[in-house]
Structure formats: C-alpha cells, structure tokens
Scaffold this active site. Structure first.
Site, short mmCIF file in Angstrom:
data_model
loop_
_atom_site.label_atom_id
_atom_site.label_comp_id
_atom_site.label_asym_id
_atom_site.label_seq_id
_atom_site.Cartn_x
_atom_site.Cartn_y
_atom_site.Cartn_z
N SER A 259 0.82 -1.21 0.00
CA SER A 259 0.00 0.00 0.00
C SER A 259 0.86 1.27 0.00
CB SER A 259 -0.96 -0.05 1.19
OG SER A 259 -1.91 0.97 1.14
N ASP A 270 10.31 5.29 -10.12
CA ASP A 270 9.91 5.86 -11.40
C ASP A 270 10.64 7.15 -11.71
OD1 ASP A 270 8.23 3.77 -11.82
OD2 ASP A 270 6.36 4.91 -11.72
N LYS A 284 -0.46 -4.35 -3.20
CA LYS A 284 -1.77 -3.89 -2.72
C LYS A 284 -1.97 -2.46 -3.23
CE LYS A 284 -4.97 -2.36 0.36
NZ LYS A 284 -5.46 -0.97 0.50
#
Length: 391
Positions: A259, A270, A284
């Site tokens: 999460s 990224d 998740k």
C-alpha cells in the site's frame, strides 16, 4: 428485486432455523462480510471494536498503559512494554504473565479482551497482577493510564559516518512529521547515503505516504494517482520537495511492504531518485474509503486503484487465486512481466504485480532447526530466565 429476495431468505431463516437467530450476528458477521468478500480481499466490515482499533492506528495514539501483549500457552504475557510508557515506568517486564486486570481474572479472556481492559481514559488507574519468573508470589502494579503514541518511524541513526538508516513501520497521521524530524537530525547536504527501510511495512494512510515521499522528490513531481468508477481521477504531486538537497538513497522492501509503502517505493523508482533493493512488494494497490456506519461500526470499501508516476498499476491479481494464496504465497511469483513501463531515465519497470526491486536480495530462509527455535520461543524464554536470575 435482489433486496426482496434477501429479505425473503432472511425471513425464512428467522422463522424456521433450529435455534433463535441473532439478527446482529447474522447481518453484521454474516451477510455484510460475505457480500464484501466476493468483491476483493481488502473491502471489509468493521465491528465496533475493530473500527475503534482502526481509528487508533490511523491517529497514531491511544490511551492505556503502553505495552505489547500476546497469547502464549493459553495465557496472556507481556511481550514488551514501550520505552517510557506507564507500563515501562511501573516495572513490567517481557515474560510477565497477566492473570488479573482490576478485579477480572484473565483466564478465558482473549488477548484482545485483555487489551481492551488495559485501555481507558487518560488519568484513570488500572491494577495489573502478574506472575514473574523467579517469583513465587504474584506481583501487583498500579498504573495510571496515559496517552500512548504509536510511533511509525521506529529507528533513525547513522550506520557509520555519513550513512544514515531510517525505518518506517507504518504510515499513520504523524509519519511525515516524525520523518521530517529525524531527517533534520542528519546533515543532509553532506550525507553520503540514506537507507530507508520499508520492509514489513503494511502501509496505512495515503496522505502520509504521499507526504513522506514529498521529502525526497523535487517539487511538482508526480507521486501517485488513483482512478475509480465513482471518483474523479486524482493526482498527488510533491508540494514542498526536497529543496534541491540530493543524496544517494536506497529503499529496502520485501513481500510485506504494501500500500503506502509501495507508493513511496514506486515514486522513488519511477523518478530514478533512488535504488529499490530487496524482494517484490506485496502488490496492494486498491484504495479503500472508510464509511462510518451506525452503532460505531464502519465499512472499508474499495473505490479506486493506485498507479505509480509511470502509470504502473500496483495491485496484483486476486481473482484467479485463492484468498490464502493471495496473502501468503510469494508475491515474486505473481509479478506480471508482460506490462512494461519506463522511468524518467528510460529504464524498464514492470506493473501489475507490486514493486519489483532494482536489486533482488531475497529474505534469508530459516532452516528446520532455526524454525524450531523460533516456534518454541527459545530466545524469548532464554531472555526471560536470564533476567530472572539477575533480579
């Protein structure tokens, strides 16, 4: 029509079932949880107690004596009092067996029920009787309850000069504040490297995952977005940024990182801000909105999905596997290598199966002897005997 069918089935059950039917149990423990289970693994119903615990976790504090307890051999024992808590100051120790809270014996009570009796309003008093290794007679502690903070930044120190280590155990309402404070203890402009440990971190509040990531990225960089059927797409950006202070960053993750932890790791990866090391994270990426209901209950309903800055879906597949396999099988096996995306520098990353590390370092596997030692609490029991011999 569907509601009419449900009402008809319930009426038949209520009138004809062999035993009297408790409507609260049938609805709140049966019908509603059953309906949510067929949607996804993370939508859920909270009864009054579990809803209260959820709020405590999110707020980062509660009122009580401040210690971790656990069931052992049918009894409730003290695992550890929190440093500086009322229980710690009173002298409770790991291994103490709690056999009475106020006038209530703990025999037959679950650990949760014992924990509920230890909590209470700030300034109230609770009497705890324990049996301790090396003592023939029970010990009684009279403790005044106080606010107990749930610390999310557990450790922050220098491994060696210029190399800092910070561990975040969860994301609650105080995480960003705690993280900013501990980072302020280091000379960031001269820092040679930071290890951010998110292993075993199950996540928590989206806003705090975003706020924590903000401390490492440049201002206005995208952190995460979420999209849902009934919600407009929303994108979260770094609003403060790191003020141009850059230092080498490594983020440690494993299959227990989920999460909000994956939001942090995904954004850092990224944007090529740091290196992700460890195992593929849990995967998740479903957004739960918590709706308070009547009778102090609540509903956590999946309303959207998380996407990293490159567009990767964090959530892994749950429809083609059993609930047991979803939670307990190796998430590395479930990583979807077919969905490729690119980081800011053009590196290939993969979506749809958690965050895959840049450098894979598997968690050490215990051999059978080590598992036996762990399962029999050998080290905990040794420490308990060791302390008793030196009392």
């Amino acid at each position: 029509q569907t509601l009419a069918a449900f009402s008809k089935v319930y009426a038949i059950i209520e009138q004809n079932y062999a035993n009297p039917v408790d409507p609260n149990r049938a609805i709140y423990q049966g019908a509603i949880p059953g309906m949510l289970r067929v949607l996804d693994p993370h939508s859920g119903f909270f009864d009054a107690r579990s809803f209260r615990l959820l709020r405590e976790d999110q707020q980062g504090r509660y009122f009580g004596v401040g210690m971790q307890i656990a069931p052992r051999d049918g009894r409730t024992i003290v695992v550890a009092p929190f440093v500086g808590s009322p229980a710690y100051r009173a002298g409770l120790r790991p291994g103490d067996v709690i056999f009475q809270v106020d006038d209530t014996p703990t025999d037959g009570l679950t650990t949760g029920e014992v924990a509920d009796r230890l909590k209470g309003p700030r300034g109230t008093v609770v009497r705890i009787k324990v049996m301790r290794e090396g003592h023939d007679e029970p010990l009684e502690f009279v403790i005044t309850r106080d606010e107990i903070p749930r610390i999310s930044v557990e450790h922050a120190f220098e491994l060696r000069t210029g190399i800092a280590y910070v561990r975040i155990s969860n994301f609650n309402e105080t995480t960003q504040e705690e993280l900013a404070r501990v980072l302020g203890q280091f000379d960031l402009s001269h820092l040679k490297g930071l290890l951010l440990d998110l292993r075993g971190n199950p996540g928590g509040l989206l806003t705090q995952g975003v706020a924590a990531t903000d401390l490492f990225l440049a201002k206005n960089q995208l952190i995460v977005s979420h999209r849902g059927r009934a919600q407009r797409d929303r994108r979260y950006y770094a609003t403060q940024g790191n003020n141009g202070v850059h230092y080498p960053l490594i983020v440690l993750i494993d299959r227990g990182s989920a999460s909000a932890s994956e939001i942090v790791a995904g954004a850092i990866q990224d944007h090529d801000r740091g290196l992700i090391v460890g195992e593929t994270s849990f995967g998740k990426g479903l957004v739960q909105t918590v709706y308070p209901l009547s009778q102090d209950t609540g509903l956590a309903l999946t309303t959207a999905r998380y996407y990293t800055p490159s567009g990767r879906l964090i959530q892994r597949d749950f429809r083609s596997v059993s609930l047991y396999n979803y939670y307990y099988r190796d998430s590395q096996e479930n990583n979807n290598r077919g969905q490729t995306y690119k980081t800011d520098s053009g590196r290939i990353v993969y979506g749809g199966g958690g965050i895959a590390p840049d450098v894979v370092v598997p968690h050490p596997r215990l051999n059978r002897f080590q598992e036996l030692l762990r399962d029999r609490d050998v080290f905990f029991n040794f420490a308990k005997h060791f302390l008793a011999d030196r009392d």
